[in-house]
Design an enzyme around this catalytic site. Sequence first.
Site, PDB file in Angstrom:
ATOM      1  N   LYS A 118       0.982  -1.168  -0.008  1.00 55.82           N
ATOM      2  CA  LYS A 118       0.127   0.069  -0.100  1.00 55.82           C
ATOM      3  C   LYS A 118       0.833   1.186   0.076  1.00 55.82           C
ATOM      4  O   LYS A 118       1.563   1.520   1.002  1.00 55.82           O
ATOM      5  CB  LYS A 118      -0.945   0.184   1.349  1.00 55.82           C
ATOM      6  CG  LYS A 118      -1.929   1.213   1.017  1.00 55.82           C
ATOM      7  CD  LYS A 118      -2.736   1.474   2.466  1.00 55.82           C
ATOM      8  CE  LYS A 118      -1.735   2.481   3.106  1.00 55.82           C
ATOM      9  NZ  LYS A 118      -1.758   3.841   2.681  1.00 55.82           N
ATOM     10  N   GLY A 129       6.946   4.243   8.803  1.00 60.50           N
ATOM     11  CA  GLY A 129       6.228   5.596   8.906  1.00 60.50           C
ATOM     12  C   GLY A 129       6.319   6.092  10.618  1.00 60.50           C
ATOM     13  O   GLY A 129       7.251   6.008  11.225  1.00 60.50           O
ATOM     14  N   SER A 130       5.259   6.550  11.101  1.00 60.16           N
ATOM     15  CA  SER A 130       5.433   7.213  12.412  1.00 60.16           C
ATOM     16  C   SER A 130       5.306   6.013  13.764  1.00 60.16           C
ATOM     17  O   SER A 130       5.084   4.859  13.510  1.00 60.16           O
ATOM     18  CB  SER A 130       4.166   8.222  12.710  1.00 60.16           C
ATOM     19  OG  SER A 130       3.096   7.170  12.869  1.00 60.16           O
ATOM     20  N   THR A 131       5.967   6.353  14.619  1.00 64.44           N
ATOM     21  CA  THR A 131       6.148   5.521  15.767  1.00 64.44           C
ATOM     22  C   THR A 131       4.750   5.025  16.603  1.00 64.44           C
ATOM     23  O   THR A 131       4.309   3.757  16.592  1.00 64.44           O
ATOM     24  CB  THR A 131       6.893   6.200  17.096  1.00 64.44           C
ATOM     25  OG1 THR A 131       8.358   6.236  16.248  1.00 64.44           O
ATOM     26  CG2 THR A 131       7.080   5.167  18.113  1.00 64.44           C
ATOM     27  N   VAL A 148       1.800   4.973  14.753  1.00 60.03           N
ATOM     28  CA  VAL A 148       1.181   3.993  13.867  1.00 60.03           C
ATOM     29  C   VAL A 148       1.968   2.685  14.070  1.00 60.03           C
ATOM     30  O   VAL A 148       1.193   1.665  14.169  1.00 60.03           O
ATOM     31  CB  VAL A 148       1.357   4.226  12.490  1.00 60.03           C
ATOM     32  CG1 VAL A 148       0.614   3.133  11.470  1.00 60.03           C
ATOM     33  CG2 VAL A 148       0.470   5.729  12.189  1.00 60.03           C
ATOM     34  N   GLU A 161      10.132   0.340  10.619  1.00 60.18           N
ATOM     35  CA  GLU A 161      11.165   1.452  10.506  1.00 60.18           C
ATOM     36  C   GLU A 161      10.116   2.718  10.783  1.00 60.18           C
ATOM     37  O   GLU A 161       9.466   3.222  10.100  1.00 60.18           O
ATOM     38  CB  GLU A 161      11.891   1.512   9.000  1.00 60.18           C
ATOM     39  CG  GLU A 161      13.253   2.356   9.076  1.00 60.18           C
ATOM     40  CD  GLU A 161      12.648   3.852   8.487  1.00 60.18           C
ATOM     41  OE1 GLU A 161      12.736   4.747   9.553  1.00 60.18           O
ATOM     42  OE2 GLU A 161      12.607   3.902   7.279  1.00 60.18           O
ATOM     43  N   GLU A 215       9.242  14.867  16.817  1.00 54.32           N
ATOM     44  CA  GLU A 215       9.701  15.295  14.886  1.00 54.32           C
ATOM     45  C   GLU A 215       8.911  16.174  14.569  1.00 54.32           C
ATOM     46  O   GLU A 215       7.861  16.229  14.451  1.00 54.32           O
ATOM     47  CB  GLU A 215       9.446  13.902  14.252  1.00 54.32           C
ATOM     48  CG  GLU A 215      10.573  12.721  14.356  1.00 54.32           C
ATOM     49  CD  GLU A 215       9.881  11.788  13.124  1.00 54.32           C
ATOM     50  OE1 GLU A 215      11.165  11.528  12.371  1.00 54.32           O
ATOM     51  OE2 GLU A 215       9.240  11.041  13.456  1.00 54.32           O
TER      52      GLU A 215
END
Length: 793
Positions: free
Chosen positions: A192, A244-246, A248, A266, A397
């Site tokens: 995706k 992606g983000s931590t 998620v 990651e 971030e």
Amino acid sequence: MPSIKDIMQTMEYGPAPESNSEVRAWLDERAAGLGHFINGRFTAPGDDLIEVVNPATEEVIGRVPKGVAADVDAAVRAARAALPKWAALSGFERARYLYAIARHIQKRERFFAVLETMDNGKTIRETRDIDIPLVARHFYHHAGWAELVDDEFPDHTPVGVCGQIIPWNFPLLMLAWKVAPALAAGNTVVLKPADLTPMTASAFAELLVEVGLPAGVVNIVHGDGETGAAIAGHADIDKVAFTGSTDVGRVIRRQIAGSGKKLSLELGGKSPFIVLEDADLDGAVEGVVDAIWFNQGEVCCAGSRILVQEGVARRFFEKLTQRMKTLRVGDPLDKTMDIGAVVSKKQLSRIEALLETGKAEGATLNVAPVELPKRGAFCAPGFFTGTASSHTVSQVEIFGPVATTQTFRTLGEAVALANDTRYGLAASVWSENVNRAIELAARVKAGVVWINGTNMFDAAAPFGGYRESGFGREGGRSGMLEYLALPADKKGKPRPAPTLVPQVQPFTGKADLPEIDITAKLYIGGKQARADGGQSYTVIGKSGQAIGQAGLANRKDVRNAVEAAGKATGWGNVTGHNRAQVLYFLAENLSQRRAEFAAALAASGASPKAEDEVELTIRRAFWYAAQADKFDGAVTATKSRHVTMTVNEPFGTMGIVAPDEAPLLSLLSLILPAIALGNRVVAVASQSHPLIAARLYQVLETSDIPGGVVNLLTGDRDVLARTLAEHDDVAALWYCGSEEGSAMVEKASVGNLKSTWSDYGRLRDWRDPKQGQGREFLRRACQVKTIWLPYGE
């Protein structure tokens, strides 16, 4: 029009636009919408479409469908159907496809570069010179792995169907990072793209048709977070890979906990950019340009925290301010621009809100004197001064072209500041003294460290983070292992529940006890310790008689053990040779007491061949002693003028939860690889046969193992496992228990996103060297750090 003489005097840039006519023609042909790519064909766009906006111009450049559960299910079915034939191809046959993909990308580099710039907002210089060449590099590199997979990874098999979810900051490059190793290893894919930047993924799908990739091997489903959740949670997905983000990442970890799916994450970063007083300051300033102003700062490993030694701080910031004045922000398709648009107006609003927060908390924002385009999601580059570690902008971030700054005096203070974050993705160190630079590289908690450079990537160099930046690696040998499985990873027979439930009330049944009562204690910090709650529980032997009492550890005992392990940091700095000597000594001491341990195992009823179990345990200690100074890293061939080292670093404090079967052999089979690589261990012994572990205390005390390196607890397995999983100072956890317990520890681990290894309630034959020992145990006991060193001319 200015003359050449005038231009040479002012050195002003003229516009240098890159034509996008071919891409516009491609987009116009697909203006009605793009479909999913499933089983080698594109679906009809449908009615529920997501508009794709060029962030530099705010124009709609495409539309993609929002994938629903039925779309995901169709894609997974196609991938599952294609898997047997794809996995059965020879490495050479898979390599030919990967090689063809790489070649076709190169043939259309300009097309993909322009499309990526229009889709994402990054400059054409970056997509042309960095992103697209790296995409081709990944497919070339993994064509090589496909060719060599049988030789380099014997006994390994593909994981299966891989669900891959990629972000919007490097759309096509992240696709290559994930698809290339998956295909090389023989897996099939459901991917995706980000809903903000799906266009190059669709063009890539057309390229797959062009090269003749078998239908169903790669499937692309568009959509938003709900679509991604449907992929990650699909029952027929065998591995999930997410960038992606931590936040998620935590959601996905919880979502698939206990499913047995392989997972690599990651995630976010807040990477330090450390400038020592002996650094080449001009070079370091250019490093900042590449660290935080590259890709508009929308880089998970961006050097967003600039740490400068006090003696050169004033000069450095003056130089940085002057350099910032020369940056150009504008049309990303203009080849003279340094910085393009951030990905969306929503992201721009988030950045601006964080900048306001930084100013409100007392920091000073220094902004480049640029005139931003009146249209588009453009953000002026800059940096904060006067920031403290506690400021929001120092911990969160920003994901935009703005850095924070702090100063330090000593190397120790630099390390403390660098590690004062929940992340651990990357770091950059600037110094002309290689000894100091390497010392910092070793002490900073980050998965990638660049020395006198930043944001360098290569398909051969593993990339990934420590701590809340995730786990798993992408690129190189380590990245391939994320897409391969061993037979021991396959499900064995279900593990029965423990035969003994800890009971603290007086036991009135038959007993076979020594004349003088001996109370087995816990082993914490190199000393025997009573359980904090003052409780012990009765242990039953094979004849149903009570054979002793074991300490019933609680949450406080876990905290005490983790604290003791945290103090034993010197063990990780001991050479592999010295650790090997300690393990040989442990084996020697265990050998001298083999009769005692065999008798204890026989009395417990846990081992049908007690003497054999002791002998195998001694041999296992010898094997891991031999590996202690041999399981090492490598020098990897990446870019010219660099040595790229991959170093196997210990996690630090590991939690280990041992099973009931083979209580001596299984416990030490888990502890030995962890301490062989320099970790400290808090181990929960067999719940039903804890007295075996209690007999190890004296062996450990007499084997020169420093206090705190091995801590042993007895009691309720899952109560202690949950506490270990929730503890933020435990960096990794191995769990051998029930299927429900595996789900529990994976969910409980999301606090610090520790690496977990669970057997999902399935038995492992600890006597079999292929299941009970091996390089997989060693690999799981360390995390790879990639260090980039300048080398040569």
